[in-house]
Design an enzyme around this catalytic site. Structure first.
Site, short mmCIF file in Angstrom:
data_model
loop_
_atom_site.label_atom_id
_atom_site.label_comp_id
_atom_site.label_asym_id
_atom_site.label_seq_id
_atom_site.Cartn_x
_atom_site.Cartn_y
_atom_site.Cartn_z
N CYS A 116 0.87 -1.18 -0.10
CA CYS A 116 -0.04 0.05 -0.17
C CYS A 116 0.86 1.28 0.07
O CYS A 116 0.15 2.43 -0.20
CB CYS A 116 -0.87 -0.06 1.26
SG CYS A 116 -2.12 -1.33 1.00
N HIS A 256 -3.31 7.03 2.06
CA HIS A 256 -3.75 5.77 1.56
C HIS A 256 -5.23 5.55 2.09
O HIS A 256 -5.54 5.94 3.56
CB HIS A 256 -2.91 4.59 2.20
CG HIS A 256 -3.21 3.42 1.75
ND1 HIS A 256 -3.67 2.88 0.63
CD2 HIS A 256 -3.35 2.35 2.83
CE1 HIS A 256 -3.75 1.51 0.69
NE2 HIS A 256 -3.68 1.37 2.12
N ASN A 286 -10.22 -0.25 -0.56
CA ASN A 286 -8.57 -0.24 -0.51
C ASN A 286 -8.15 -0.79 -1.71
O ASN A 286 -8.21 -2.08 -1.89
CB ASN A 286 -8.34 -1.06 0.68
CG ASN A 286 -6.71 -1.06 0.95
OD1 ASN A 286 -5.96 -0.37 0.13
ND2 ASN A 286 -6.14 -1.11 1.87
O1 UT7 Z 1 -3.78 -1.14 3.62
C1 UT7 Z 1 -2.67 -1.95 4.25
C2 UT7 Z 1 -2.96 -1.80 5.98
N1 UT7 Z 1 -4.23 -2.17 6.21
C3 UT7 Z 1 -5.03 -1.38 7.06
O2 UT7 Z 1 -4.62 -0.50 7.27
C4 UT7 Z 1 -5.95 -2.12 7.86
C5 UT7 Z 1 -6.04 -2.11 9.14
N2 UT7 Z 1 -7.06 -2.66 9.89
C6 UT7 Z 1 -8.52 -2.36 9.98
O3 UT7 Z 1 -8.87 -1.43 9.16
C7 UT7 Z 1 -9.35 -2.97 10.62
O4 UT7 Z 1 -8.80 -3.83 11.94
C8 UT7 Z 1 -10.32 -3.86 10.15
C9 UT7 Z 1 -11.65 -2.94 9.36
C10 UT7 Z 1 -9.68 -4.70 9.25
C11 UT7 Z 1 -11.18 -4.58 11.05
O5 UT7 Z 1 -12.18 -3.80 11.97
P1 UT7 Z 1 -11.83 -3.77 13.44
O6 UT7 Z 1 -12.65 -2.79 14.11
O7 UT7 Z 1 -10.40 -3.87 13.87
O8 UT7 Z 1 -12.60 -5.21 13.76
P2 UT7 Z 1 -12.16 -6.45 14.40
O9 UT7 Z 1 -11.02 -7.33 13.46
O10 UT7 Z 1 -11.53 -6.27 15.87
O11 UT7 Z 1 -13.34 -7.33 14.57
C12 UT7 Z 1 -14.39 -7.16 15.52
C13 UT7 Z 1 -15.61 -8.07 15.36
C14 UT7 Z 1 -15.14 -9.63 15.33
O12 UT7 Z 1 -16.31 -10.33 16.05
P3 UT7 Z 1 -15.76 -10.66 17.34
O13 UT7 Z 1 -14.80 -11.44 17.70
O14 UT7 Z 1 -15.88 -9.29 18.37
O15 UT7 Z 1 -17.31 -11.48 17.77
C15 UT7 Z 1 -15.00 -10.07 13.84
O16 UT7 Z 1 -15.20 -11.51 13.90
O17 UT7 Z 1 -16.13 -8.02 14.03
C16 UT7 Z 1 -16.18 -9.31 13.40
N3 UT7 Z 1 -16.11 -9.02 11.84
C17 UT7 Z 1 -16.88 -8.76 10.97
N4 UT7 Z 1 -18.24 -8.64 11.48
C18 UT7 Z 1 -19.12 -8.40 10.33
C19 UT7 Z 1 -14.95 -9.11 11.04
N5 UT7 Z 1 -15.06 -8.60 9.69
C20 UT7 Z 1 -16.49 -8.68 9.90
C21 UT7 Z 1 -16.97 -8.29 8.66
N6 UT7 Z 1 -18.63 -8.04 9.07
N7 UT7 Z 1 -16.82 -8.04 7.43
#
Ligand code: UT7
Length: 333
Positions: A116, A256, A286
């Site tokens: 990225c 980004h 993204n």
């Molecule tokens: O471009 C390269 C660099 N990449 C980045 O900068 C991305 C960095 N990370 C992020 O943007 C975020 O961490 C994400 C958008 C990927 C995820 O968001 P988050 O707020 O960190 O969510 P999380 O991974 O902590 O997940 C929270 C909950 C989980 O459920 P439980 O364990 O709390 O029950 C996940 O299983 O959300 C669940 N979850 C989803 N729910 C609905 C994960 N993906 C999804 C989804 N839909 N697509």
């Protein structure tokens, strides 16, 4: 005469026609529009569906768009750099395909891989060629077909990514505008948190790697989120401090587009108001190396000569950084 800088003098872009919106994703994996929008800011993304077409096709289209807008003869181009994490083929340089497709017969070209941050690092590379006086017309393209490496059964990644390409032309500038400063860093710790396990030299493809779905992108979202928020904000702050810029001196943040919350955190650290934070993540998701040139293309009409634009990125590796661009032309002229 002022020092020769590299300035962006034109932009172009290409986005595939097919739209994959959050409602459609709801029918593919266990997700919902509300989760995607509140956690990421994404509403829809573009997917390249044309048979046998991939990153080189999109990069070529973006280059052609720029050539069409400027009337530039492709034979005047010295060098084409394609920043991409998804080249058409592992060994073949995507840039070589673009060169032949657009008829840039006097150019050479190669790919640059920094995920990225590829386009941001590419700005550094392209600028160095121009500042040194070695070349005068460098085309820098950021292009990625993320749909080729996304597992559409994995809700934690498939909602995030899209396909697209953006191109900029860099030329010498002597009026004080152009690419002024950069703060770039990398840390190999990132491979544990974001990447593709198989298909490279450390784990060549086998029937087993395919069966175990190791050719798809994986991401430990929370860890990457924390690194991204801290490092991208630090880099943007460094650029402001080093160039003695206050929040009033910065006209735009071109960051980004991985997550709206990460971009907002960077803007907060810079102390800049919402109107200065350019975004298109809601429409494209993204697109990896393409996010920054797509923003420059979407908002080109807004930019005025002399505007201070802070560009920032964070990606796999980890790779990250920020740069200061003084915009070199009035886009509406
Ligand atoms: O471009 C390269 C660099 N990449 C980045 O900068 C991305 C960095 N990370 C992020 O943007 C975020 O961490 C994400 C958008 C990927 C995820 O968001 P988050 O707020 O960190 O969510 P999380 O991974 O902590 O997940 C929270 C909950 C989980 O459920 P439980 O364990 O709390 O029950 C996940 O299983 O959300 C669940 N979850 C989803 N729910 C609905 C994960 N993906 C999804 C989804 N839909 N697509």
């Amino acid at each position: 005469m002022l020092k020769t800088r590299a300035a962006i003098t034109a932009v172009g872009a290409y986005l595939p026609e097919t739209i994959l919106d959050n409602k459609t994703l709801e029918t593919m994996v266990d997700t919902n529009d509300e989760w995607i929008v509140t956690r990421t800011g994404i509403k829809e993304r573009r997917i390249l569906k044309e048979p046998n077409k991939a990153t080189a096709f999109m990069a070529t289209k973006a280059a052609e768009n720029l050539l069409h807008k400027t009337g530039l003869d492709p034979k005047e181009i010295d060098l084409i750099i394609v920043a991409t994490a998804t080249p058409d083929m592992p060994v073949v340089a995507t840039a070589a395909q673009v060169i032949t497709a657009i008829g840039a017969t006097k150019a050479f070209g190669y790919d640059l891989e920094a995920a990225c941050s590829g386009f941001l690092y590419g700005l550094s590379t392209a600028s160095a060629y121009i500042e040194s006086g070695r070349y005068t017309k460098v085309l820098l393209i950021g292009a990625d077909m993320m749909s080729s490496i996304v597992n559409y059964e994995d809700r934690t990644t498939c909602v995030l990514f899209g396909d697209g390409a953006g191109a900029v032309l860099l030329e010498p500038n002597n009026d004080g505008n152009g690419y002024l400063d950069e703060y770039l860093r990398s840390d190999g710790v990132g491979k544990n948190h974001l990447g593709i396990e198989a298909g490279g030299s450390v784990m060549p493809p086998t029937a087993q790697t395919v069966a175990e779905k190791k050719h798809y992108i994986y991401q430990d979202g929370q860890v990457v989120f924390k690194f991204a928020v801290t490092h991208m904000a630090d880099a943007a702050e460094q650029i402001m401090l080093r160039n003695e810029l206050t929040n009033k001196d910065v006209q735009y943040l071109v960051s980004h587009q991985a997550n709206k919350r990460i971009i907002d955190a960077t803007a907060r650290r810079m102390g800049i108001v919402e109107e200065k934070v350019l975004m298109n993540i809601e429409r494209y998701g993204n697109t990896t190396a393409a996010t920054i040139p797509l923003l420059l293309n979407d908002y080109e009409d807004l930019f005025k000569k002399g505007d201070n634009i802070v560009v920032s990125a964070f990606g796999a590796g980890f790779t990250w950084g920020a740069a200061l661009l003084k915009w070199a032309y009035n886009s509406k002229d």
